[in-house]
Enzyme design. Structure first.
Site, PDB file in Angstrom:
ATOM      1  N   ARG A 128      -0.034  -2.718  10.890  1.00 54.53           N
ATOM      2  CA  ARG A 128      -0.476  -3.440  12.077  1.00 54.53           C
ATOM      3  C   ARG A 128      -0.777  -4.910  11.790  1.00 54.53           C
ATOM      4  O   ARG A 128      -0.816  -5.727  12.712  1.00 54.53           O
ATOM      5  CB  ARG A 128      -1.705  -2.758  12.685  1.00 54.53           C
ATOM      6  CG  ARG A 128      -1.405  -1.392  13.254  1.00 54.53           C
ATOM      7  CD  ARG A 128      -2.666  -0.704  13.753  1.00 54.53           C
ATOM      8  NE  ARG A 128      -2.423   0.711  14.011  1.00 54.53           N
ATOM      9  CZ  ARG A 128      -1.961   1.207  15.141  1.00 54.53           C
ATOM     10  NH1 ARG A 128      -1.697   0.393  16.145  1.00 54.53           N
ATOM     11  NH2 ARG A 128      -1.776   2.497  15.293  1.00 54.53           N
ATOM     12  N   GLY A 146       0.826  -1.203   0.000  1.00 58.37           N
ATOM     13  CA  GLY A 146       0.000   0.000   0.000  1.00 58.37           C
ATOM     14  C   GLY A 146       0.862   1.255   0.000  1.00 58.37           C
ATOM     15  O   GLY A 146       0.615   2.202  -0.755  1.00 58.37           O
ATOM     16  N   HIS A 147       1.900   1.272   0.834  1.00 56.72           N
ATOM     17  CA  HIS A 147       2.840   2.396   0.851  1.00 56.72           C
ATOM     18  C   HIS A 147       3.547   2.526  -0.502  1.00 56.72           C
ATOM     19  O   HIS A 147       3.723   3.629  -1.024  1.00 56.72           O
ATOM     20  CB  HIS A 147       3.913   2.196   1.930  1.00 56.72           C
ATOM     21  CG  HIS A 147       3.405   2.232   3.324  1.00 56.72           C
ATOM     22  ND1 HIS A 147       3.479   1.145   4.171  1.00 56.72           N
ATOM     23  CD2 HIS A 147       2.813   3.217   4.037  1.00 56.72           C
ATOM     24  CE1 HIS A 147       2.971   1.469   5.343  1.00 56.72           C
ATOM     25  NE2 HIS A 147       2.550   2.716   5.294  1.00 56.72           N
ATOM     26  N   MET A 186      -4.394  -3.533   3.475  1.00 56.20           N
ATOM     27  CA  MET A 186      -2.981  -3.579   3.845  1.00 56.20           C
ATOM     28  C   MET A 186      -2.709  -2.565   4.949  1.00 56.20           C
ATOM     29  O   MET A 186      -3.142  -1.419   4.881  1.00 56.20           O
ATOM     30  CB  MET A 186      -2.113  -3.295   2.624  1.00 56.20           C
ATOM     31  CG  MET A 186      -2.169  -4.402   1.595  1.00 56.20           C
ATOM     32  SD  MET A 186      -1.049  -4.125   0.208  1.00 56.20           S
ATOM     33  CE  MET A 186      -1.438  -5.570  -0.791  1.00 56.20           C
ATOM     34  N   SER A 187      -2.002  -3.015   5.973  1.00 56.44           N
ATOM     35  CA  SER A 187      -1.708  -2.163   7.126  1.00 56.44           C
ATOM     36  C   SER A 187      -0.463  -2.681   7.824  1.00 56.44           C
ATOM     37  O   SER A 187      -0.247  -3.895   7.907  1.00 56.44           O
ATOM     38  CB  SER A 187      -2.892  -2.184   8.102  1.00 56.44           C
ATOM     39  OG  SER A 187      -2.532  -1.583   9.327  1.00 56.44           O
TER      40      SER A 187
END
Length: 284
Positions: free
Chosen positions: A189, A36-37, A186-187
């Site tokens: 965490r 995601g980033h 997406m994370s």
């Protein structure tokens, strides 16, 4: 990729790029980078000539000290991912560089009702911390465009408000949430989830999909909310909120209002799976 640890060095580099007529794109992160980033980095690379990423785990936006301590830190892998993605510069400041006078008694931002609902209600002080760090980062980087992910829907609205307060010409570009094949947003965490919890976590996406389908069929929000909360509870979640809001203002969106105005709406969820708090949203 050039790595900067001090704002003064970064500012010199950016001024050189601007003098050469180059547009600057900026992707602020707290590290533990995922696809995601990297999608945000890619968006910036397509839209601007120079892409700057920052990695800084900001202590002032954690209202839970243990959450701050446990936040995943994978700096070597992050640097490798950014280099592979073609990022031009990485800003990697220490806490003392961002907060030279410490983190006590910091400035307060007028965020209005945005700070009183959803994340603002469940994480007191969180958005003040977001603004404190973003003000500093944006002042240091001075980008033309700022790229953030829609997964943090309310945070994007808060940063938009901050840009207005700053009277800044920086353009905020909100990019779609990237998801795993099974729908989980997406994370960073997600790294903290056990294998079993990782499977259970998909219930949030299933809930959001269910909400969207039911709303499209004309089912009332009260009924849908009850169904969604039951789905999450059955999957082992401890719920902070399941809400439906005006997508432009985040104010609660009732069935009657939506029918009368055809307003765009967004469903938002925040819930704990054991000790890991996950958030997600979907435009409906």
């Amino acid at each position: 990729m050039i790595i900067f640890k001090y704002a003064e060095q970064l500012a010199r580099y950016i001024q050189q790029q601007k003098t050469a007529g180059k547009q600057i794109g900026f992707v602020p992160t707290m590290g533990a980078l995922h696809n995601g980033h990297l999608a945000l980095i890619n968006q910036s690379k397509q839209a601007t000539a120079v892409t700057v990423c920052s990695i800084f785990v900001n202590p002032t936006q954690f209202n839970n000290p243990s959450d701050y301590q446990l936040y995943p830190k994978t700096i070597e892998q992050d640097i490798a991912k950014l280099e592979a993605a073609g990022c031009d510069a990485l800003f990697l400041p220490a806490i003392a560089e961002m907060y030279p006078r410490g983190t006590a008694g910091l400035e307060h931002y007028d965020l209005g009702y945005l700070e009183t609902l959803l994340e603002g209600a469940f994480r007191p002080g969180h958005f003040q911390g977001v603004c404190q760090v973003m003000f500093r980062l944006l002042t240091m980087v001075q980008p033309h465009q700022l790229f953030m992910g829609q997964k943090d829907y309310q945070q994007c609205m808060v940063v938009s408000r901050l840009l207005t307060l700053m009277q800044s010409p920086i353009q905020l570009v909100t990019c779609p949430t990237l998801r795993e094949p099974d729908g989980l947003a997406m994370s960073s965490r997600n790294m903290r989830l056990s294998a079993e919890d990782r499977q259970q976590a998909t219930a949030i996406y299933q809930c959001l999909t269910h909400i969207k389908e039911q709303l499209n069929q004309g089912v009332s929000w009260g009924v849908i909310k009850e169904q969604a909360e039951k789905m999450l509870t059955n999957a082992g979640f401890r719920i902070d909120y399941v809400e439906l809001a005006n997508a432009n203002t985040l104010e609660p969106a009732s069935d009657a209002q939506a029918a009368a105005s055809r307003m765009p709406r967004v469903a938002l969820i925040a819930a704990f799976l054991h000790e890991v708090r996950l958030i997600d949203n979907m435009l409906v």
